[in-house]
Scaffold this motif. Structure first.
Motif, PDB file in Angstrom:
ATOM      1  N   ALA A   1       0.831  -1.211   0.000  1.00  0.00           N
ATOM      2  CA  ALA A   1       0.000   0.000   0.000  1.00  0.00           C
ATOM      3  C   ALA A   1       0.864   1.259   0.000  1.00  0.00           C
ATOM      4  O   ALA A   1       0.615   2.205  -0.753  1.00  0.00           O
ATOM      5  N   LEU A   2       1.897   1.284   0.842  1.00  0.00           N
ATOM      6  CA  LEU A   2       2.755   2.462   0.926  1.00  0.00           C
ATOM      7  C   LEU A   2       3.502   2.697  -0.388  1.00  0.00           C
ATOM      8  O   LEU A   2       3.670   3.847  -0.816  1.00  0.00           O
ATOM      9  N   LYS A   3       3.931   1.625  -1.027  1.00  0.00           N
ATOM     10  CA  LYS A   3       4.627   1.783  -2.304  1.00  0.00           C
ATOM     11  C   LYS A   3       3.702   2.414  -3.343  1.00  0.00           C
ATOM     12  O   LYS A   3       4.101   3.331  -4.073  1.00  0.00           O
ATOM     13  N   THR A   4       2.471   1.930  -3.401  1.00  0.00           N
ATOM     14  CA  THR A   4       1.498   2.508  -4.342  1.00  0.00           C
ATOM     15  C   THR A   4       1.221   3.963  -4.011  1.00  0.00           C
ATOM     16  O   THR A   4       1.211   4.826  -4.898  1.00  0.00           O
ATOM     17  N   GLN A   5       1.010   4.254  -2.722  1.00  0.00           N
ATOM     18  CA  GLN A   5       0.693   5.620  -2.302  1.00  0.00           C
ATOM     19  C   GLN A   5       1.863   6.570  -2.551  1.00  0.00           C
ATOM     20  O   GLN A   5       1.659   7.738  -2.905  1.00  0.00           O
ATOM     21  N   MET A   6       3.082   6.059  -2.402  1.00  0.00           N
ATOM     22  CA  MET A   6       4.245   6.883  -2.686  1.00  0.00           C
ATOM     23  C   MET A   6       4.254   7.295  -4.147  1.00  0.00           C
ATOM     24  O   MET A   6       4.434   8.474  -4.487  1.00  0.00           O
ATOM     25  N   HIS A   7       4.056   6.326  -5.049  1.00  0.00           N
ATOM     26  CA  HIS A   7       4.074   6.643  -6.474  1.00  0.00           C
ATOM     27  C   HIS A   7       2.929   7.589  -6.848  1.00  0.00           C
ATOM     28  O   HIS A   7       3.101   8.468  -7.703  1.00  0.00           O
ATOM     29  N   GLN A   8       1.796   7.417  -6.217  1.00  0.00           N
ATOM     30  CA  GLN A   8       0.672   8.314  -6.502  1.00  0.00           C
ATOM     31  C   GLN A   8       0.977   9.736  -6.035  1.00  0.00           C
ATOM     32  O   GLN A   8       0.666  10.711  -6.730  1.00  0.00           O
ATOM     33  N   MET A   9       1.618   9.861  -4.858  1.00  0.00           N
ATOM     34  CA  MET A   9       1.974  11.188  -4.362  1.00  0.00           C
ATOM     35  C   MET A   9       3.052  11.819  -5.236  1.00  0.00           C
ATOM     36  O   MET A   9       2.979  13.015  -5.576  1.00  0.00           O
ATOM     37  N   VAL A  10       4.049  11.024  -5.616  1.00  0.00           N
ATOM     38  CA  VAL A  10       5.109  11.512  -6.494  1.00  0.00           C
ATOM     39  C   VAL A  10       4.526  11.994  -7.813  1.00  0.00           C
ATOM     40  O   VAL A  10       4.888  13.070  -8.323  1.00  0.00           O
ATOM     41  N   ASP A  11       3.605  11.225  -8.364  1.00  0.00           N
ATOM     42  CA  ASP A  11       2.978  11.585  -9.631  1.00  0.00           C
ATOM     43  C   ASP A  11       2.199  12.897  -9.505  1.00  0.00           C
ATOM     44  O   ASP A  11       2.274  13.767 -10.375  1.00  0.00           O
ATOM     45  N   ALA A  12       1.476  13.054  -8.390  1.00  0.00           N
ATOM     46  CA  ALA A  12       0.684  14.274  -8.191  1.00  0.00           C
ATOM     47  C   ALA A  12       1.578  15.499  -8.031  1.00  0.00           C
ATOM     48  O   ALA A  12       1.303  16.564  -8.600  1.00  0.00           O
ATOM     49  N   VAL A  13       2.645  15.371  -7.246  1.00  0.00           N
ATOM     50  CA  VAL A  13       3.573  16.490  -7.060  1.00  0.00           C
ATOM     51  C   VAL A  13       4.220  16.867  -8.393  1.00  0.00           C
ATOM     52  O   VAL A  13       4.339  18.057  -8.729  1.00  0.00           O
ATOM     53  N   ALA A  14       4.628  15.869  -9.173  1.00  0.00           N
ATOM     54  CA  ALA A  14       5.258  16.138 -10.463  1.00  0.00           C
ATOM     55  C   ALA A  14       4.320  16.890 -11.397  1.00  0.00           C
ATOM     56  O   ALA A  14       4.751  17.735 -12.186  1.00  0.00           O
ATOM     57  N   ARG A  15       3.033  16.605 -11.304  1.00  0.00           N
ATOM     58  CA  ARG A  15       2.055  17.258 -12.187  1.00  0.00           C
ATOM     59  C   ARG A  15       1.666  18.645 -11.713  1.00  0.00           C
ATOM     60  O   ARG A  15       1.357  19.517 -12.534  1.00  0.00           O
ATOM     61  N   HIS A  16       1.654  18.884 -10.412  1.00  0.00           N
ATOM     62  CA  HIS A  16       1.065  20.122  -9.896  1.00  0.00           C
ATOM     63  C   HIS A  16       2.063  21.150  -9.378  1.00  0.00           C
ATOM     64  O   HIS A  16       1.695  22.314  -9.212  1.00  0.00           O
ATOM     65  N   PHE A  17       3.311  20.738  -9.129  1.00  0.00           N
ATOM     66  CA  PHE A  17       4.275  21.716  -8.618  1.00  0.00           C
ATOM     67  C   PHE A  17       4.976  22.426  -9.767  1.00  0.00           C
ATOM     68  O   PHE A  17       5.145  21.860 -10.854  1.00  0.00           O
ATOM     69  N   PRO A  18       5.426  23.657  -9.543  1.00  0.00           N
ATOM     70  CA  PRO A  18       6.026  24.439 -10.629  1.00  0.00           C
ATOM     71  C   PRO A  18       7.440  23.989 -10.961  1.00  0.00           C
ATOM     72  O   PRO A  18       8.081  23.242 -10.211  1.00  0.00           O
ATOM     73  N   MET A  19       7.938  24.462 -12.082  1.00  0.00           N
ATOM     74  CA  MET A  19       9.316  24.200 -12.489  1.00  0.00           C
ATOM     75  C   MET A  19      10.261  24.758 -11.431  1.00  0.00           C
ATOM     76  O   MET A  19       9.970  25.749 -10.773  1.00  0.00           O
ATOM     77  N   GLY A  20      11.401  24.095 -11.304  1.00  0.00           N
ATOM     78  CA  GLY A  20      12.373  24.538 -10.310  1.00  0.00           C
ATOM     79  C   GLY A  20      12.318  23.741  -9.030  1.00  0.00           C
ATOM     80  O   GLY A  20      13.193  23.891  -8.170  1.00  0.00           O
TER      81      GLY A  20
END
Length: 495
Positions: free
Chosen positions: A379-398
């Motif tokens: 579960a934690l592995k899946t949730q980590m990838h989901q959080m990483v994916d969300a941050v990559a999509r929503h956080f700005p460059m830099g």
């Protein structure tokens, strides 16, 4: 796989291409459940064997992943943000004086509306509360005397199970050399008091867990923060340089396996070299392995103590991050410092509740703990990838971001002029559980970092929270007015 396939392409490859195209378009995100083999066969009017070929094809392409007894899911995508840079600057040892921002963080940490939670622990839905409750009732029936007395040496059954499981981390322990403690923090506290005194310098990785800094502060010791890499952990080169002068450092406190907040994992050879370096310089090594069971790879990473022939590494751990946060059960294997550590335990808190110790001992002995850990790690592995994916999509460059190999923390570097205190101040108003990097160091080097935890299932609320957090960071990065953002109609963060 190229979605543009012709009629001569085998049927299972054509179906796989359609699914991969849907995933690439964003219609199905990382971690999303795919149809079962039977459902896929029905949807495309093909045989079960053809549907199985489809998923084997997608697995080989890294697009889908199978989870035992759960089915097939969209595989995590590689992060598009680079990892944080290693800052090798060092400052002189100093008495710890924690920033006011930490006090503000601790005041709000129990916010029940926060998404994600401020707490770095698994969600209740991922913990075996019902099983532990049943075991608790059974232990209370068998041993009503536990309510009126305690055993200072702790539960023999629990110490036996701790020793048995320690083999998996590469170390041999005897039950009679284990001291049961009130959580992992008391274990480290006792270890520090056993080998150091007020005024002594304690080396530790930087950034580090803020409660560890508070323990050092309460003991009147000095903290020497050693730069650490977000992937490989503490810099051995910096540690070697800092400890060249005999007596300059009394002890070293480390979490080599997935520490809070970085989630790094020290490679095996560097662990071996670290233990050898500390032994040569006669510096006691205190190791906390509180996250060691939460690995995402095939094998449990070894502890530092597994490379310690002289019994000078003090190993600490706890069950607070894996199975029962509220039980506050930890332990320490002090090696040659056992007698002093045991005496300090008696003088500090006497003993730990026998009921909870016996419950955990039974849970481990019956195999429930190992079964639970397998589910929790998945579960934690899946949730980590989901959080990483969300941050990559929503956080700005830099921005930069760690990619943990275990644990529950995501360490994010923001543009250098963005102050994590401001991010925290704005995010808390929106009930977004983010920890400011300023709380994880006595220096100012992590003021532009934040920590997110992914201990809870990723939901639409989490997605909305990360999107909102990315907007806050972007506004601050552009030096726009630091005011709470207006809520979007579809971005509700409350239950």
């Amino acid at each position: 796989m190229d979605a543009a396939v012709d009629a001569s392409t085998p049927l299972y490859q054509r179906i796989a291409a359609q699914i991969e195209a849907a995933i690439a378009s964003g219609a199905m995100r990382a971690g999303a459940r795919l149809p079962s083999v039977r459902q896929l066969a029905q949807q495309h009017a093909v045989s079960i064997s053809t549907a199985q070929q489809v998923y084997r094809c997608l697995e080989n392409r890294g697009v889908a992943e199978a989870r035992p007894k759960s089915g097939y899911f969209v595989a995590p995508r590689a992060p598009v943000l680079p990892e944080p840079l290693l800052d090798l600057r060092m400052e002189a040892p100093s008495l710890v004086n924690m920033d006011q921002v930490l006090q503000e963080f601790l005041w709000i940490v129990n916010d029940p509306l926060a998404v994600p939670s401020f707490h770095a622990q698994p969600a209740r839905s991922l913990l075996p509360e019902a099983k532990l409750q049943a075991l608790m009732a059974a232990v209370n029936r068998r041993h009503p005397e536990y309510a009126s007395r305690c055993q200072m040496e702790g539960s023999a059954a629990l110490r036996q199970e701790i020793a048995r499981r320690a083999v998996g981390s590469g170390v041999t322990l005897r039950p009679d050399e284990i001291v049961v403690t009130n959580g992992g923090l008391e274990a480290v506290y006792l270890a520090l008091r056993s080998v150091a005194a007020a005024g002594d310098t304690i080396a530790l990785e930087s950034p580090t867990y803020f409660h560890l800094l508070q323990v050092i502060e309460s003991l009147g010791m000095r903290a020497l923060e050693i730069p650490s890499h977000p992937r490989d952990g503490i810099s051995l080169e910096a540690l070697e340089l800092a400890t060249r002068e005999s007596g300059a450092v009394k002890a070293c406190v480390l979490l080599p396996n997935f520490p809070n907040p970085m989630g790094s994992l020290m490679p095996v050879e560097r662990k071996r070299a670290l233990v050898q370096l500390m032994a040569e310089r006669r510096i006691t090594l205190i190791e906390s392995d509180i996250y060691g069971e939460l690995y995402f790879g095939e094998q449990r990473p070894p502890v530092l103590k597994s490379f310690d022939p002289e019994a000078d590494v003090i190993l600490c751990s706890a069950f607070t991050k894996t199975v029962a946060p509220g039980y506050r059960i930890g332990w320490v294997a002090p090696g040659r410092h056992f007698l002093k550590t045991q005496a300090l335990k008696f003088r500090t808190s006497v003993a730990c509740p026998m009921v909870t110790q016996e419950v955990l001992a039974q849970f481990i002995a019956d195999g429930g703990y190992e079964h639970h850990l397998r589910r929790l790690r998945a579960a934690l592995k899946t949730q980590m990838h989901q959080m990483v994916d969300a941050v990559a999509r929503h956080f700005p460059m830099g921005c930069r971001m760690s990619l943990p190999q275990g644990g529950m923390m995501l360490w994010i570097e923001l543009p250098r002029h963005v102050d994590s205190r401001e991010v925290f101040a704005l995010a808390r108003l929106e009930h977004i559980g983010v920890a400011p990097g300023a709380a994880f160091s006595t220096t100012r080097r992590f003021d532009h970092f934040i920590r997110l935890q992914y201990g809870e299932p990723f939901t639409a609320q989490t997605e909305a929270a990360i999107r909102r957090l990315g907007q806050i960071v972007e506004r601050l990065a552009k030096n726009l007015p630091s005011t709470p953002l207006a809520r979007e109609p579809d971005a509700t963060l409350h239950v």
